[in-house]
Design a protein around this motif. Structure first.
Motif, PDB file in Angstrom:
ATOM      1  N   THR A  54       0.776  -1.054   0.032  1.00 23.58           N
ATOM      2  CA  THR A  54       0.152  -0.054  -0.015  1.00 23.58           C
ATOM      3  C   THR A  54       0.950   1.148  -0.023  1.00 23.58           C
ATOM      4  OG1 THR A  54      -0.036  -0.047   2.447  1.00 23.58           O
ATOM      5  CG2 THR A  54      -1.891  -1.224   1.201  1.00 23.58           C
ATOM      6  N   VAL A  55       0.347   2.303  -0.808  1.00 26.85           N
ATOM      7  CA  VAL A  55       1.282   3.379  -0.708  1.00 26.85           C
ATOM      8  C   VAL A  55       0.472   4.686  -0.613  1.00 26.85           C
ATOM      9  CG1 VAL A  55       2.963   2.421  -2.508  1.00 26.85           C
ATOM     10  CG2 VAL A  55       0.944   3.498  -3.428  1.00 26.85           C
ATOM     11  N   LYS A  56       0.856   5.693  -0.228  1.00 26.59           N
ATOM     12  CA  LYS A  56       0.375   6.932  -0.241  1.00 26.59           C
ATOM     13  C   LYS A  56       0.638   7.859  -1.776  1.00 26.59           C
ATOM     14  CE  LYS A  56      -0.023   7.506   4.493  1.00 26.59           C
ATOM     15  NZ  LYS A  56       0.302   8.356   5.975  1.00 26.59           N
ATOM     16  N   ALA A  57      -0.078   8.789  -1.757  1.00 24.31           N
ATOM     17  CA  ALA A  57       0.400   9.916  -2.814  1.00 24.31           C
ATOM     18  C   ALA A  57       1.708  10.510  -2.429  1.00 24.31           C
ATOM     19  CB  ALA A  57      -0.864  10.803  -3.219  1.00 24.31           C
ATOM     20  N   GLY A  58       2.627  10.283  -3.331  1.00 23.45           N
ATOM     21  CA  GLY A  58       3.924  10.800  -2.867  1.00 23.45           C
ATOM     22  C   GLY A  58       5.130   9.889  -2.246  1.00 23.45           C
ATOM     23  N   SER A  59       4.431   8.431  -2.001  1.00 17.32           N
ATOM     24  CA  SER A  59       5.319   7.274  -1.631  1.00 17.32           C
ATOM     25  C   SER A  59       6.355   7.130  -2.906  1.00 17.32           C
ATOM     26  CB  SER A  59       4.542   6.460  -1.321  1.00 17.32           C
ATOM     27  OG  SER A  59       3.780   6.597  -0.206  1.00 17.32           O
ATOM     28  N   TYR A  72      10.796   8.626  -8.347  1.00 15.21           N
ATOM     29  CA  TYR A  72       9.428   8.464  -9.155  1.00 15.21           C
ATOM     30  C   TYR A  72       8.423   7.944  -8.023  1.00 15.21           C
ATOM     31  CZ  TYR A  72      12.423   9.374 -13.056  1.00 15.21           C
ATOM     32  OH  TYR A  72      13.098   9.756 -14.040  1.00 15.21           O
ATOM     33  N   VAL A  73       7.365   8.787  -8.062  1.00 20.66           N
ATOM     34  CA  VAL A  73       6.430   8.613  -6.828  1.00 20.66           C
ATOM     35  C   VAL A  73       4.825   8.280  -7.369  1.00 20.66           C
ATOM     36  CG1 VAL A  73       7.748  10.126  -5.140  1.00 20.66           C
ATOM     37  CG2 VAL A  73       5.570  10.880  -6.209  1.00 20.66           C
ATOM     38  N   ALA A  74       4.395   7.611  -6.274  1.00 17.71           N
ATOM     39  CA  ALA A  74       2.623   7.320  -6.568  1.00 17.71           C
ATOM     40  C   ALA A  74       1.946   8.435  -6.794  1.00 17.71           C
ATOM     41  CB  ALA A  74       2.492   6.278  -5.535  1.00 17.71           C
ATOM     42  N   PRO A  75       1.173   8.745  -7.913  1.00 18.94           N
ATOM     43  CA  PRO A  75       0.257   9.711  -7.964  1.00 18.94           C
ATOM     44  C   PRO A  75      -1.011   9.635  -7.156  1.00 18.94           C
ATOM     45  CG  PRO A  75      -0.154   8.201  -9.820  1.00 18.94           C
ATOM     46  CD  PRO A  75       1.014   7.852  -8.906  1.00 18.94           C
ATOM     47  N   VAL A  76      -1.347   8.569  -6.661  1.00 22.47           N
ATOM     48  CA  VAL A  76      -2.382   8.437  -5.736  1.00 22.47           C
ATOM     49  C   VAL A  76      -2.227   7.216  -4.712  1.00 22.47           C
ATOM     50  CG1 VAL A  76      -4.014   8.918  -7.813  1.00 22.47           C
ATOM     51  CG2 VAL A  76      -3.446   6.442  -7.284  1.00 22.47           C
ATOM     52  N   SER A  77      -2.991   7.121  -3.811  1.00 30.25           N
ATOM     53  CA  SER A  77      -2.853   6.316  -2.658  1.00 30.25           C
ATOM     54  C   SER A  77      -3.526   5.077  -3.118  1.00 30.25           C
ATOM     55  CB  SER A  77      -3.503   6.822  -1.057  1.00 30.25           C
ATOM     56  OG  SER A  77      -4.601   7.310  -1.276  1.00 30.25           O
TER      57      SER A  77
END
Length: 453
Positions: A54-59, A72-77
């Motif tokens: 599971t990730v958050k926006a910005g992870s 490079y990060v996740a755009p959404v959680s």
């Protein structure tokens, strides 16, 4: 001091399907994806998540081993539901099943005074760790900028002249404060100037009163909105120099990061093209699945879905994902047919730059056309006609540059301007080329030859 630059060379491809300036009501997008193929020059992507995480926006989810500092990060959680690979395990997509409500990683917030007091190194470290750095593109080569470099200047084009391009004043309405905050950060990254190019034909602009930039106004046909053309006419690149470029979206995203302490990947995109029932704008996030905008919203089934515009965009599936840098989805008819001697039939229904026998579009210069993806011909001898020069508002010789690339003549490539162009700057040449050469592929080949030589 600002300049007013009138460009005469170029060509506007007038198509049916311009997005109406309103936001449509669409079903919520469930999946999003980051595609390493969107980042030209990324050679060794390293995934730092696994399926089920599971990730958050910005992870952080990915980095390039060549530029390990840039995350490079996740755009959404949400949940990482698939890490898709292709031949030889090449990474194609990292898919995220989004939460119903987006949760954000919390980053440090900065006031204007904080930005002014911060060192360049601190600002760069913050940007590379939080996902906004890939918005900065380096010229020459058109790749994600190296944070260790310092650019001569930074260029931003505040308007788009590609076919059916979104209206930037609508796209970024009410975000001038974030844009200004982004400019304040970028000013700390260069000893040179920040140049902002605006349309000389627009009566107003969302960015007209931005401080800390040199504003120049460009008018004329496409590609007057291309940042490469603007660089050429304001402060051209010389061998050994580095210039950074950003889309206004990237500047706004940087401003939101420093102001709100969040990686905000929300964006408006334009749904365009002759085959879409309701050409409007849609509110979404980077890397959204386009199925929600395509399903039940097309006039026919035999269509081509393009992430981006018809000149430089990428063909994707109906359930494909929007490109990282794209603000437009285009639907046109698929050109999977053969038309016997179609180029000889007199008609006013085809658009052409050439005043040829079968194409009478020049008789009605304001008409909008329904064009498909059929190229109407195959590759043949490279004919020197002078037409490439007439659609390229730069002091270069496109045909000779392309031939030098094909011959792998490094000295000629450098002398003929390879450092000044990327694919989008010569995309019109591909449209008007009677010889049907893949001009943009040739340009990228030349750039890579120079870059890795």
């Amino acid at each position: 001091m600002s300049k007013q630059i009138k460009l005469k060379k170029g060509f506007d491809i007038r198509l049916v399907g311009k997005a109406e300036k309103k936001i449509g009501d669409f079903q919520s997008v469930k999946t999003f994806a980051i595609k390493p193929t969107d980042f030209i020059g990324m050679q060794r992507p390293k995934v730092i998540v696994k399926e089920g995480d599971t990730v958050k926006a910005g992870s952080p989810i990915l980095f390039d081993k060549k530029l390990e500092k840039v995350q490079y990060v996740a755009p959404v959680s949400g949940e990482i539901v698939e890490i898709k690979r292709g031949e030889k395990r090449a990474l194609l997509e990292i898919k995220i099943l989004a939460d119903s409500e987006i949760n954000f990683e919390d980053f440090e917030k900065y006031t204007d005074a904080d930005i002014a007091a911060a060192s360049r190194e601190k600002l760069v470290d913050h940007m590379t760790a939080t996902g906004v750095w890939p918005q900065i593109i380096q010229r020459p080569y058109g790749v994600v900028a190296n944070p260790e470099d310092e650019p001569k200047n930074i260029f931003i084009s505040g308007f788009d002249t590609h076919p059916l391009a979104p209206d930037y004043d609508f796209l970024f309405k009410g975000q001038a404060n974030y844009f200004q905050a982004g400019i304040n950060v970028l000013k700390k990254l260069t000893e040179g100037k920040i140049y902002l190019g605006l349309s000389g034909e627009s009566k107003s602009s969302e960015f007209a009163n931005i401080q800390g930039v040199e504003t120049n106004y460009f008018s004329g046909p496409h590609p007057s909105g291309n940042v490469g053309v603007q660089i050429h006419h304001i402060a051209p690149i010389n061998k050994g120099e580095t210039i950074w470029t950003l889309n206004p979206y990237g500047v706004v995203q940087i401003g939101k990061l420093f102001t709100n302490g969040q990686y905000d990947a929300s964006k408006l995109i334009a749904l365009t093209g002759s085959e879409i029932k309701t050409p409007v704008y849609a509110q979404t996030y980077i890397g959204s699945c386009v199925d929600s905008y395509v399903a039940g919203n097309t006039k026919t089934d035999n269509i081509r879905v393009i992430s981006g515009n018809v000149l430089t965009g990428e063909k994707i599936n109906r359930d494909g994902y929007l490109g990282f840098y794209d603000h437009q989805l285009t639907l046109i008819p698929e050109g999977d047919y053969y038309e016997f001697l179609g180029w000889m039939k007199p008609t006013t229904e085809k658009l052409s730059y050439h005043k040829a026998l079968g194409l009478l579009s020049f008789l009605n210069p304001k008409k909008e056309y329904v064009l498909d993806s059929n190229v109407r011909g195959e590759e043949r001898a490279f004919v020197q006609t002078g037409v490439f020069e007439s659609v390229t508002p730069m002091d270069i010789y496109p045909v000779y540059l392309l031939k030098a690339i094909m011959a792998e003549d490094f000295d000629e490539m450098e002398e003929l301007g390879i450092y000044e162009v990327i694919e989008e700057d010569l995309a019109l040449c591909e449209f008007v080329d009677v010889s049907k050469h893949p001009v943009q592929e040739i340009v990228r080949k030349g750039i890579e030859l120079i870059q890795f030589s």
